[in-house]
Each structure stands twice: as structure tokens, then as C-alpha cells.
Write an enzyme that holds these catalytic residues in place. Structure first.
Site, PDB file in Angstrom:
ATOM      1  N   SER A  59      -0.952   7.151  -3.829  1.00  0.00           N
ATOM      2  CA  SER A  59      -0.680   5.486  -3.879  1.00  0.00           C
ATOM      3  C   SER A  59       0.778   5.122  -3.696  1.00  0.00           C
ATOM      4  O   SER A  59       1.325   5.287  -2.791  1.00  0.00           O
ATOM      5  CB  SER A  59      -1.406   5.297  -5.581  1.00  0.00           C
ATOM      6  OG  SER A  59      -1.976   4.048  -5.325  1.00  0.00           O
TER       7      SER A  59
ATOM      8  N   ASP B 269     -12.477   3.952  -1.988  1.00  0.00           N
ATOM      9  CA  ASP B 269     -11.313   3.516  -2.810  1.00  0.00           C
ATOM     10  C   ASP B 269     -11.167   1.992  -3.086  1.00  0.00           C
ATOM     11  O   ASP B 269     -11.043   1.306  -1.947  1.00  0.00           O
ATOM     12  CB  ASP B 269     -10.100   4.343  -2.267  1.00  0.00           C
ATOM     13  CG  ASP B 269      -8.939   4.141  -3.160  1.00  0.00           C
ATOM     14  OD1 ASP B 269      -8.781   3.127  -3.811  1.00  0.00           O
ATOM     15  OD2 ASP B 269      -7.827   5.052  -2.818  1.00  0.00           O
TER      16      ASP B 269
ATOM     17  N   HIS C  22     -10.267   6.523  -5.950  1.00  0.00           N
ATOM     18  CA  HIS C  22      -8.696   6.329  -6.033  1.00  0.00           C
ATOM     19  C   HIS C  22      -8.361   7.874  -6.933  1.00  0.00           C
ATOM     20  O   HIS C  22      -8.019   7.803  -8.024  1.00  0.00           O
ATOM     21  CB  HIS C  22      -8.181   5.228  -6.640  1.00  0.00           C
ATOM     22  CG  HIS C  22      -6.744   4.896  -6.359  1.00  0.00           C
ATOM     23  ND1 HIS C  22      -6.348   4.630  -5.154  1.00  0.00           N
ATOM     24  CD2 HIS C  22      -5.689   4.780  -7.370  1.00  0.00           C
ATOM     25  CE1 HIS C  22      -4.963   4.493  -5.067  1.00  0.00           C
ATOM     26  NE2 HIS C  22      -4.653   4.536  -6.629  1.00  0.00           N
TER      27      HIS C  22
END
Length: 227
Positions: A119, A179, A206
Site C-alpha cells: 500500500s 480492493d 486489501h
């Protein structure tokens, strides 16, 4: 390198992940890669003090042990400890310190064979590689990079180094079809900056996937650097 020596990988956490939380989130992957790769986890240098903790870590998170403190690499507002990957930020507050944190880790904990980022950590890993490729000696180029739920960082001076030239290193890009934090098209845009990028998609959201099918993809990618 002896064939039995595991590859060393510096792993950069996501936004609002504590050191302990990130170690737990990478636990399944660490187990899947046991003997093939050693994962060294690094969280951002900045405590995230906002009340919207990762899993209900509320406003009292300042009183928790350092390894449980939610942390981040940079914030997208001057006055609040918040970060939005999908909006053009007014600032990238704290980024310089984070680059210094990564440079120190590479120097003191290295050498590393590869970088892994999740991320916000994936966006930072891509930036670090772009700076290294542009000649910044603080960031020796890794042999490979693995970006999970990655995106091209927004903000003045951030996107340019990544978009100006192709990042010429072997890369594996992992992202989930569902996600909702980082939509898959964001990860695809980042992957497009790496010629010969390998993508590994999964049906989830995610997180860092490490089920049997994904384990095979990780190992296939990593095996080209063994020995």
C-alpha cells in the site's frame, strides 16, 4: 550466494500499520517463503495519532507500546495525521524523514536482495527505486521489487521520478480484484512503469495474500534470484 541462503527482503508497511501489526500481516507470507526469503519489516517513522485506527485503535493509541503504535510514511494534510492515496494532496508531510528512515535501514540492516512494499509502503518502495535509478546513492537498486496493493504516489515531485522513466528491475505486482482501498487500476498503472512486470491478482481485498496458489507465484518469481 550459497544456494541455501535465503534472499533478504526489506518490507515497507502500509499506512497506519504498527510494527507488530505489519509483522502479523506478513506472517502467512513469511511462513510461505520460509527458507527462501527472510522478510525484514519496517514501519513508517511517524506515529499516526488520529482516532481512526486500523482496527479500532482509538484516540488512546498514544499510550500503547511503540511496536503497537500505528505509523505512517507521510501525511497528505498539513494539520491532520491523514493520508489519502487517491486524492491530489496539498502536502506530503514527513516524506523526507521517511526517505531517511529507508536509507538508514538499507545501510544498517542490509545488504538486501529485494524490496517489498504494501500500500503506502509500495508507493514509497517505487519512489525509492526511481530515486536510486536516477543516481541517488542512498538508495542502491535492489535486484527485484514486490509491490502489493501499490499505487503511483500523488503529489508534487513524487509522481514525476516514477513516470519520467521506466523502472528497469524485475518486479512482481500483487493486487486484489475487490480492493476498495487501492482500486486495482491504480496498481496496474504503477506496474506499467516496470517493463516486464509480472502481475499476480487475487479475488480478495486489501491484504498481502499467501495462499498455496500465490505461494507458487512468489516462489517462481524469487527462484530466479536464488543461488
Amino acid at each position: 550466494r550459497a544456494a541455501w541462503q535465503p534472499l533478504r527482503v526489506l518490507c515497507l508497511a502500509g499506512f497506519r500499520q504498527s510494527e507488530r501489526g505489519f509483522r502479523e500481516k506478513t506472517g502467512a507470507l513469511r511462513k510461505a517463503l520460509r527458507g527462501r526469503a527472510e522478510l525484514v519489516c519496517l514501519s513508517g517513522p511517524h506515529p499516526v495519532t488520529s482516532a481512526e485506527g486500523p482496527e479500532g485503535g482509538g484516540p488512546d493509541s498514544g499510550s500503547c507500546p511503540p511496536e503497537e503504535q500505528p505509523r505512517g510514511w507521510w501525511f497528505s494534510k498539513e494539520e491532520a495525521d491523514v493520508f489519502s492515496a487517491l486524492e491530489e494532496p496539498t502536502v506530503c508531510r514527513g516524506l523526507e524523514e521517511s526517505l531517511e528512515t529507508v536509507a538508514q535501514a538499507l545501510s544498517k540492516l542490509g545488504p538486501f536482495d529485494g524490496l517489498l512494499g504494501f500500500s503506502q509502503g509500495a508507493a514509497l518502495a517505487a519512489l525509492v527505486c526511481a530515486l536510486g535509478q536516477a543516481g541517488d546513492l542512498h538508495f542502491p537498486l535492489p535486484r527485484f521489487i514486490i509491490l502489493v496493493s501499490g499505487f503511483c504516489p500523488r503529489g508534487h515531485g513524487l509522481k514525476e521520478p516514477i513516470l519520467q522513466s521506466n523502472l528497469s528491475m524485475p518486479s512482481l505486482h500483487v493486487f486484489g480484484d475487490t480492493d476498495r482501498v487501492i482500486p486495482s487500476q491504480e496498481s496496474v498503472q504503477l506496474a506499467n512503469q516496470f517493463p516486464g512486470a509480472i502481475t499476480l491478482t487475487h479475488s480478495g481485498g486489501h491484504f498481502i495474500p499467501a495462499a498455496a496458489s500465490q505461494r507458487q507465484a512468489y516462489l517462481k518469481f524469487l527462484d530466479q534470484f536464488a543461488g
